[in-house]
Each structure stands twice: as C-alpha cells, then as structure tokens.
Design a protein around this motif. Sequence first.
Motif, PDB file in Angstrom:
ATOM      1  N   TYR A 257       0.824  -1.214   0.000  1.00 13.95           N
ATOM      2  CA  TYR A 257       0.000   0.000   0.000  1.00 13.95           C
ATOM      3  C   TYR A 257       0.852   1.255   0.000  1.00 13.95           C
ATOM      4  N   ALA A 258       2.051   1.176  -0.575  1.00 10.69           N
ATOM      5  CA  ALA A 258       2.943   2.331  -0.665  1.00 10.69           C
ATOM      6  C   ALA A 258       3.149   2.963   0.714  1.00 10.69           C
ATOM      7  N   ILE A 259       3.695   2.185   1.634  1.00 14.02           N
ATOM      8  CA  ILE A 259       3.937   2.655   3.005  1.00 14.02           C
ATOM      9  C   ILE A 259       5.172   3.547   2.999  1.00 14.02           C
ATOM     10  N   LEU A 260       5.015   4.803   3.388  1.00 15.71           N
ATOM     11  CA  LEU A 260       6.085   5.788   3.252  1.00 15.71           C
ATOM     12  C   LEU A 260       6.644   6.289   4.574  1.00 15.71           C
ATOM     13  N   VAL A 261       6.005   5.943   5.698  1.00 17.83           N
ATOM     14  CA  VAL A 261       6.460   6.462   6.991  1.00 17.83           C
ATOM     15  C   VAL A 261       6.591   5.311   7.986  1.00 17.83           C
ATOM     16  N   ASP A 262       7.494   5.501   8.959  1.00 22.44           N
ATOM     17  CA  ASP A 262       7.818   4.436   9.912  1.00 22.44           C
ATOM     18  C   ASP A 262       6.606   3.935  10.678  1.00 22.44           C
ATOM     19  N   GLN A 263       5.793   4.868  11.155  1.00 20.22           N
ATOM     20  CA  GLN A 263       4.736   4.464  12.082  1.00 20.22           C
ATOM     21  C   GLN A 263       3.712   3.535  11.457  1.00 20.22           C
ATOM     22  N   ASP A 264       3.608   3.526  10.144  1.00 21.13           N
ATOM     23  CA  ASP A 264       2.637   2.642   9.500  1.00 21.13           C
ATOM     24  C   ASP A 264       3.099   1.184   9.537  1.00 21.13           C
ATOM     25  N   TRP A 265       4.356   0.920   9.198  1.00 19.32           N
ATOM     26  CA  TRP A 265       4.813  -0.479   9.245  1.00 19.32           C
ATOM     27  C   TRP A 265       5.131  -0.930  10.661  1.00 19.32           C
ATOM     28  N   GLN A 266       5.311   0.018  11.574  1.00 21.14           N
ATOM     29  CA  GLN A 266       5.540  -0.337  12.979  1.00 21.14           C
ATOM     30  C   GLN A 266       4.242  -0.636  13.720  1.00 21.14           C
ATOM     31  N   SER A 267       3.107  -0.278  13.127  1.00 19.82           N
ATOM     32  CA  SER A 267       1.814  -0.483  13.782  1.00 19.82           C
ATOM     33  C   SER A 267       1.503  -1.974  13.939  1.00 19.82           C
ATOM     34  N   PRO A 268       0.852  -2.362  15.038  1.00 14.25           N
ATOM     35  CA  PRO A 268       0.438  -3.774  15.199  1.00 14.25           C
ATOM     36  C   PRO A 268      -0.602  -4.195  14.170  1.00 14.25           C
ATOM     37  N   TYR A 269      -1.212  -3.243  13.475  1.00 11.97           N
ATOM     38  CA  TYR A 269      -2.229  -3.540  12.470  1.00 11.97           C
ATOM     39  C   TYR A 269      -1.676  -3.427  11.048  1.00 11.97           C
ATOM     40  N   ALA A 270      -0.356  -3.407  10.923  1.00 13.15           N
ATOM     41  CA  ALA A 270       0.262  -3.191   9.616  1.00 13.15           C
ATOM     42  C   ALA A 270      -0.103  -4.272   8.604  1.00 13.15           C
ATOM     43  N   ASP A 271      -0.363  -5.503   9.070  1.00 11.08           N
ATOM     44  CA  ASP A 271      -0.656  -6.605   8.151  1.00 11.08           C
ATOM     45  C   ASP A 271      -2.140  -6.816   7.900  1.00 11.08           C
ATOM     46  N   ASP A 272      -2.981  -5.915   8.379  1.00 14.26           N
ATOM     47  CA  ASP A 272      -4.408  -6.036   8.110  1.00 14.26           C
ATOM     48  C   ASP A 272      -4.646  -6.044   6.603  1.00 14.26           C
ATOM     49  N   VAL A 273      -5.550  -6.906   6.170  1.00 16.93           N
ATOM     50  CA  VAL A 273      -5.814  -7.030   4.737  1.00 16.93           C
ATOM     51  C   VAL A 273      -6.669  -5.876   4.227  1.00 16.93           C
ATOM     52  N   LEU A 274      -7.680  -5.477   4.986  1.00 16.97           N
ATOM     53  CA  LEU A 274      -8.638  -4.500   4.493  1.00 16.97           C
ATOM     54  C   LEU A 274      -8.286  -3.057   4.845  1.00 16.97           C
ATOM     55  N   MET A 275      -7.887  -2.810   6.093  1.00 19.33           N
ATOM     56  CA  MET A 275      -7.687  -1.420   6.514  1.00 19.33           C
ATOM     57  C   MET A 275      -6.382  -1.260   7.293  1.00 19.33           C
ATOM     58  N   PRO A 276      -5.249  -1.449   6.635  1.00 16.14           N
ATOM     59  CA  PRO A 276      -3.978  -1.224   7.320  1.00 16.14           C
ATOM     60  C   PRO A 276      -3.752   0.278   7.511  1.00 16.14           C
ATOM     61  N   PRO A 277      -2.973   0.669   8.501  1.00 13.57           N
ATOM     62  CA  PRO A 277      -2.701   2.101   8.688  1.00 13.57           C
ATOM     63  C   PRO A 277      -1.901   2.656   7.518  1.00 13.57           C
ATOM     64  N   ARG A 278      -2.255   3.849   7.101  1.00 12.82           N
ATOM     65  CA  ARG A 278      -1.534   4.474   5.992  1.00 12.82           C
ATOM     66  C   ARG A 278      -1.574   5.986   6.151  1.00 12.82           C
ATOM     67  N   THR A 279      -0.448   6.558   6.469  1.00 14.85           N
ATOM     68  CA  THR A 279      -0.345   8.004   6.651  1.00 14.85           C
ATOM     69  C   THR A 279      -0.405   8.702   5.296  1.00 14.85           C
ATOM     70  N   VAL A 280      -1.212   9.729   5.196  1.00 17.09           N
ATOM     71  CA  VAL A 280      -1.331  10.496   3.961  1.00 17.09           C
ATOM     72  C   VAL A 280      -0.079  11.356   3.778  1.00 17.09           C
ATOM     73  N   VAL A 281       0.557  11.238   2.626  1.00 18.54           N
ATOM     74  CA  VAL A 281       1.732  12.044   2.300  1.00 18.54           C
ATOM     75  C   VAL A 281       1.393  12.866   1.055  1.00 18.54           C
ATOM     76  N   PRO A 282       0.916  14.092   1.245  1.00 19.89           N
ATOM     77  CA  PRO A 282       0.492  14.903   0.099  1.00 19.89           C
ATOM     78  C   PRO A 282       1.683  15.461  -0.668  1.00 19.89           C
ATOM     79  N   PRO A 283       1.443  15.996  -1.866  1.00 21.77           N
ATOM     80  CA  PRO A 283       2.536  16.633  -2.608  1.00 21.77           C
ATOM     81  C   PRO A 283       3.115  17.806  -1.828  1.00 21.77           C
TER      82      PRO A 283
END
Length: 361
Positions: A257-283
């Motif tokens: 899911y184009a994980i761009l920040v540490d806290q998303d892959w460090q989350s205990p829910y990182a491997d969720d299939v439907l709603m994994p954490p994903r920080t918005v990184v705008p232009p």
Amino acid sequence: MTEPTPFTGDSAERPSRWRRFSAAARRAASLPVQGIDYLYQTGQAYRHFTLPILNGAIGDQLAARQDARAIQMSFRQLGADIAVPELHLTGPPLTTVVFLHGLMGDEMIWQAGTPDTPRYGPLLQREAGVRCLYLRFNSGLHISQNGQLLSGLLTELLATHAESVGELVLVGHSMGGLVIRSAGYYGTHTTAGVAPAATWIGRLRSIFLLGVPNDGSFLEQNSHLTSVMLRKLNVAPTRFLSKAMDQRSNGIKDLRYAILVDQDWQSPYADDVLMPPRTVVPPLPGVPYHVLVGSLLKTANSALHHYFGDGLVGAGSAVGRIFADPALPPEAQVHTRVFAQQSHAGLLSNPEVYQYLREHL
C-alpha cells in the motif's frame, strides 16, 4: 551363377552408426560446457544487477546482520560508491538532476542503453545542459528508511556543494519514486527532536514519478492475501508456504500500500488485509509533480488499464488518489501524462518520455 551386387549408393556415403553415435555423444558432452560458458558470459555482462537483485529480495536481512553484501545508499560514479565530498562538483550552479532506480535496480538503468534505446541521464546532460547524479540504494529496506537516508544525503549534498548545485530535480522510477515522496515527508517533519532538512526542499524545482505505485502494487497485495489465506488454513504445508512467502524483504512488503512512513509499518495492524494504517503524504506545496503513467493498452479508458497499467503497476495506482484528488490545495501542482502501449521497463527508454522530461525540467 549371379554375381553379388556390390554395396553402393547412399548407404555407402552415410557415416556408420558408430560414427553417428560418437558425434552425437560429443555434442551431448559439450552441452554442459557450453551452458556454463553461456551462463558465465551472461553473468559478466549483467553482473552489476546481481547485487541489487539480492538486496531487493533480502536486503533488510543482509543489513540486519551487517553483511558486506548489503548496499549502502550512495551516489555512484564509474560503477562505485562515491562520498559526497568526493563528487568534485565545480563551476557555476547547474540544475542538478538526481535519479533513483526501482526495486532490484541500480543506477545503470538510467545510463546504459543502445543507439536505439538511449538512456535519459547522458542525453539530458548532453542536450539540456544539466548535471546528472545517480543514486543506488538497498531496495530491500523499508521505503521510509530509504526516504530518511535520501533526505540526509541531499542535505549533505547541498551543504558540501552549495555553490555548484543550483535547483534540484528528482526523478524516480517505481519504488524510487516512493522513496522520493518519503524523503519529502521527512524533509518537512520533525523526527525524534531533529529539525527538518528543509535546505534541499527549498531547492526543489520539480519531481518526476515514472511508473510509481503511489497507491500500492497489485502484485504485492495479491501476494500478501495469498500468504494470509495459507496461514489461516493452518496445516503444515500451508504454514510452510506462508512462512516462505513472508521471507520477502520489507521493501517489497511496503509496496503493498505504498507505506512511506515508519509508524505505519511499525503499527500492530500493519498486516491487516482490508484497513492497514496508511499516513497520507500529500505533494510538497509549490513543487511541480509530473506523474508519468505507462499502459500496455492503446486506450486509457478501461478497467484493465486501471488495474494492470504498465504490467507491473496499475494505472490507477500510478495516478494515485492523492495526486488525482480534486480537493488538493491551489499550491499543489500535479501534471499527469499517460503513455499508451508502454511497459513498466519501457518507461526508462521511451523517446516520448525523454522528450517530456527535457521539456519540463
């Protein structure tokens, strides 16, 4: 009494069965030697790809055990790492284009071509009067780790060669584009009490994203789903297969899911299939983004184009929900171009893509 007919004709001209057998045996015996020679020659011709492929597959594991084969992010010249102070950038300030490769790639994808498929780096340096620099990074690491390393390296580049580096242009292919976006995030956010590396952010002239899975890779999404399903079956063979699949590198897993920040892959829910954490990184505000999308099809108006895109990155993901968001603030500058009948790798040597790069530098 009739004389026996002499043995003449085609049969006399053909080699004996023993000779034919001997010739066939010699050919068969030489096959392993020829095969080994072919593999050796091929390996010599493409040896610069071997280490990047290994790092893309298990580079995080190599780095964790401090294996000498783990690639360190660095600028590259003449096929070797080069420290920033040793780049010896002289003369007046020039627009400096920094190229980043994708998963399992290296800097040669921007340089090594043929007369029929020239590469962008040498062409731009010769025809557009810019300076081109090339990076190599361990694509098996988390994208966010490479993003922080890139931000630090660009900061060092400007601190060391402030008088020679003019405006910065960043060009990323596939995962390389995600690393650029992650670097932009860490260049504008304070992390662990460290001030943001805003110096290079202020020099940015433009960013080019070529075939970048901005919303993730359908290939990795399918791999993750398969691994989860095999694990859920919970029998010995499927557990083994799931565990084997999960040995792929963190960099590959971040492509889901184009994980761009540490806290998303460090989350205990990182491997969720439907709603994994994903920080918005705008232009980044005020920086023109050029989102270049490949498509194997002739037309861009189809579900197949949206899902499969250039064969490795879906066009819908390459365009990205964030870049296509009509609610983007006015200072956001996003330009999207679709190149029909163009594969993922073809984006690296396409005359139309090159012309677009040159015109919008």
